[in-house]
Enzyme design. Structure first.
Site, PDB file in Angstrom:
ATOM      1  CD  GLU A   1     -21.199 -11.919  63.153  1.00 55.79           C
ATOM      2  OE1 GLU A   1     -22.212 -11.252  62.923  1.00 55.79           O
ATOM      3  OE2 GLU A   1     -21.214 -13.165  63.134  1.00 55.79           O
TER       4      GLU A   1
ATOM      5  CG  ASP B   1     -24.360  -8.161  37.501  1.00 49.17           C
ATOM      6  OD1 ASP B   1     -23.738  -9.206  37.219  1.00 49.17           O
ATOM      7  OD2 ASP B   1     -25.511  -7.905  37.088  1.00 49.17           O
TER       8      ASP B   1
ATOM      9  CG  ASP C   1     -26.331 -12.706  37.559  1.00 47.80           C
ATOM     10  OD1 ASP C   1     -25.867 -11.620  37.994  1.00 47.80           O
ATOM     11  OD2 ASP C   1     -25.979 -13.815  38.013  1.00 47.80           O
TER      12      ASP C   1
ATOM     13  CG  ASP D   1     -21.387 -15.921  60.096  1.00 47.06           C
ATOM     14  OD1 ASP D   1     -21.670 -14.739  59.919  1.00 47.06           O
ATOM     15  OD2 ASP D   1     -22.248 -16.808  60.280  1.00 47.06           O
TER      16      ASP D   1
ATOM     17  CG  ASP E   1     -20.386 -11.184  38.832  1.00 49.77           C
ATOM     18  OD1 ASP E   1     -19.551 -10.261  38.784  1.00 49.77           O
ATOM     19  OD2 ASP E   1     -21.282 -11.346  37.980  1.00 49.77           O
TER      20      ASP E   1
HETATM   21  C1  NOJ Z   1     -23.850 -13.053  60.836  1.00 51.11           C
HETATM   22  C2  NOJ Z   1     -23.887 -12.577  59.423  1.00 51.11           C
HETATM   23  O1  NOJ Z   1     -23.227 -11.344  59.330  1.00 51.11           O
HETATM   24  C3  NOJ Z   1     -25.339 -12.510  59.050  1.00 51.11           C
HETATM   25  O2  NOJ Z   1     -25.535 -11.843  57.842  1.00 51.11           O
HETATM   26  C4  NOJ Z   1     -25.872 -13.911  59.016  1.00 51.11           C
HETATM   27  O3  NOJ Z   1     -27.257 -13.879  58.762  1.00 51.11           O
HETATM   28  C5  NOJ Z   1     -25.631 -14.621  60.350  1.00 51.11           C
HETATM   29  N1  NOJ Z   1     -24.321 -14.401  60.861  1.00 51.11           N
HETATM   30  C6  NOJ Z   1     -25.832 -16.115  60.190  1.00 51.11           C
HETATM   31  O4  NOJ Z   1     -24.784 -16.672  59.456  1.00 51.11           O
END
Ligand code: NOJ
Length: 542
Positions: free
Chosen positions: A266, A25, A29, A206, A33
């Protein structure tokens, strides 16, 4: 020069995951960041990783800690500015570190201008076509269009005032995009280019397995879980064939740039063969190996996952990658500290006894195993310090939407997201300026696990990671390449790699007599009289 020096960097890279809210940080805050990351670049360089992956830093209402994106080409003020991000990318490169961003294409925030326009545009409008809106079932459409469940609990559908329903596989504030819509596709290609133009080296994608939904949105007939891969090959919203067409287009965008820009999927899919489909030569370069993460601390099971992964990925010419932890799963020190080690780990409602010494011993051995395997690896911030899951965050401080959406039955993922400790004897442990309360509370016992406390202590997890990463860079057998299993008693993993390298991991209860060797390169615990104790790994020169 080693052969591996001429291979593309990502085939053997160690990528360090920065969970930005909890790394460092800079402005006091209580939330990490970009300024904080910049101040810690020398630490990452000296640790010896090749790249960093930064979890979403875009403007966001933070309903799901930034995975609800309101603008893909901005930076949330809590994290910094676009100018600061550009400076950071340059500085990281100056330190020899590549930068991977996190792109979230399955859904936006409900505060994204696209979704606001979709709401305002009304039923049938082109703006609504960017998302998945449907009329409901029942006499007056009062029931959701199908039985799909949101991954954080509850129905995956929410009704808007004009009577239509929109789909959200995650929180209500994360409406799913419609990837059949060509504007959505074009806009994301522009987002990729925006950041590639600013020098980023790649993206972690993601929910890569979720973008395409089956036509007609048929009922799924089973309940979902964010990180449990479906066993079905024909699931209505997971791992559908159509996603591959999108990634082939993305690959073309990346290939327009110099310097080997990459993607990592992912994708929680069922087994290595399905995973390998994401990393075919004209698609993404790498994908997280969650089968490995979820494998129990058992020699036979680990070997099975290693072999099936290397085989399936090898068939499509992709390198393997290995991962033990991330911001969605229980930290592996804790997973390995319980009797049942399979899966991504129970949460704080877990009552099974926890043996953290055993967990750390195994985590040390697991690090040497992972870093000796062919391919690349991911390190989640804090694993190099041996941090355990924080299982006693007071309920009124829990932030993960899972806690609310599960009706307070699951505490969610906050326990692996606590701001990491850098120095000093008391919170915030150098995470930020003294006096600033961190966004999740840190345990007092972390005073012994700060970077400062562990540095220079040869018995610490940090020095183990530093030594392993240094050796991995120097040793010609490590990184991509071959792996040859050797005969062992049950419960022991033993493999050689050329030239001149052997890794032994003892997961059995009994000491294991090491094979002939010319030297011990690195060990996760004491190796005396040529015997390797249980829950210990060693790298040998042969
Ligand atoms: C996978 C991400 O790693 C996770 O943290 C997130 O909640 C979900 N996808 C939704 O985006």
């Amino acid at each position: 020069m080693h052969a591996k020096d001429s291979a593309p960097w990502w085939r053997s890279a160690v990528i360090y995951q920065i969970y930005i809210r909890s790394f460092a940080d800079g402005d006091g805050d209580g939330v990490g960041d970009i300024a904080g990351i910049r101040s810690r670049l020398p630490y990452l360089r000296d640790l010896g990783v090749d790249a960093v992956w930064i979890t979403p830093w875009y403007p966001s209402p933070m309903v799901d800690a930034g995975y609800d994106v309101a603008d893909y080409t901005g930076i949330d003020p809590v994290f910094g500015t676009v100018a600061g991000a550009e400076e950071f990318i340059g500085e990281a490169h100056d330190h020899g570190l590549r930068v991977i961003l996190d792109i979230v294409p399955n859904h936006t925030s409900d505060k994204h201008a696209w979704f606001e326009a979709a709401l305002a545009g009304g039923p049938g409008s082109p703006e609504r076509g960017r998302y998945v809106f449907r009329t409901g079932k029942g006499a007056s459409g009062e029931l959701p269009p199908n039985d799909w469940q949101g991954m954080f609990g509850g129905s995956a559908w929410t009704r808007v005032p004009d009577g239509e329903w929109y789909l959200h596989l995650f929180a209500e504030a994360q409406p799913d995009l419609n990837w059949e819509n060509t504007e959505v596709r074009r806009d994301f290609e522009k987002v990729l280019a925006f950041w590639f133009d600013r020098g980023v080296d790649g993206f972690r994608i993601d929910v890569a397995h979720g973008l395409i939904k089956q036509e007609g949105l048929p009922d799924v007939g089973e309940s979902g879980d964010v990180l449990e891969p479906t066993k079905r090959e024909d699931h209505p919203h997971w791992d559908r064939d159509g996603v591959h067409e999108i990634f082939r287009e993305w690959r073309k965008v990346a290939d327009r740039y110099d310097g080997e820009r990459i993607f990592t999927a992912e994708a929680w899919v069922s087994g290595p063969k399905r995973l390998a489909r994401y990393v075919r030569p004209d698609e993404l370069q790498t994908a997280f190996n969650f089968d490995y993460l979820r494998a129990p601390w058992e020699a036979a099971k680990l070997r099975e996952v290693i072999d099936s992964s290397l085989e399936a990925l090898g068939e499509v010419g992709a390198p393997a990658t290995w991962v033990l932890s991330n911001h969605d799963v229980v930290r592996h020190v804790t997973r390995y500290g319980r009797a049942h080690t399979e899966g991504r780990g129970p949460r704080a409602d877990e009552t099974a006894p926890l043996d953290l010494d055993m967990g750390r011993r195994r985590a040390r051995a697991a690090a040497l195993l992972m870093l000796a395997l062919p391919g690349g690896a991911y390190v989640y911030q804090g694993e190099e310090l041996g941090l355990a899951e924080v299982e006693d965050i007071p309920e009124d401080q829990l932030q993960d939407p899972v806690w609310e959406r599960s009706g307070h039955t699951s505490r969610g993922r906050d326990g692996c997201r606590v701001p990491i400790p850098w120095s000093g004897d008391a919170p915030p442990f150098g995470f930020g300026p003294d006096g600033a309360a961190t966004w999740l509370p840190q345990p007092e016992i972390w005073k012994d696990l700060t970077v400062e406390a562990e540095s220079g202590d040869p018995a610490s997890m940090l020095e183990l990671y530093r030594a392993a990463l240094r050796l991995r860079r120097e040793h010609p057998a490590l990184g991509e390449g071959d792996l040859h299993w050797e005969e062992t008693p049950e419960g022991v993993l033993l493999f050689s790699r050329t030239p001149g390298f052997v890794c032994a991991v003892n997961l059995s209860g009994a000491p294991y007599t090491l094979p002939a060797h010319t030297g011990v390169l690195l060990a996760s615990g004491p190796v005396e009289g040529g015997a390797l104790p249980g829950d210990t790994a060693v790298w040998l020169a042969v």
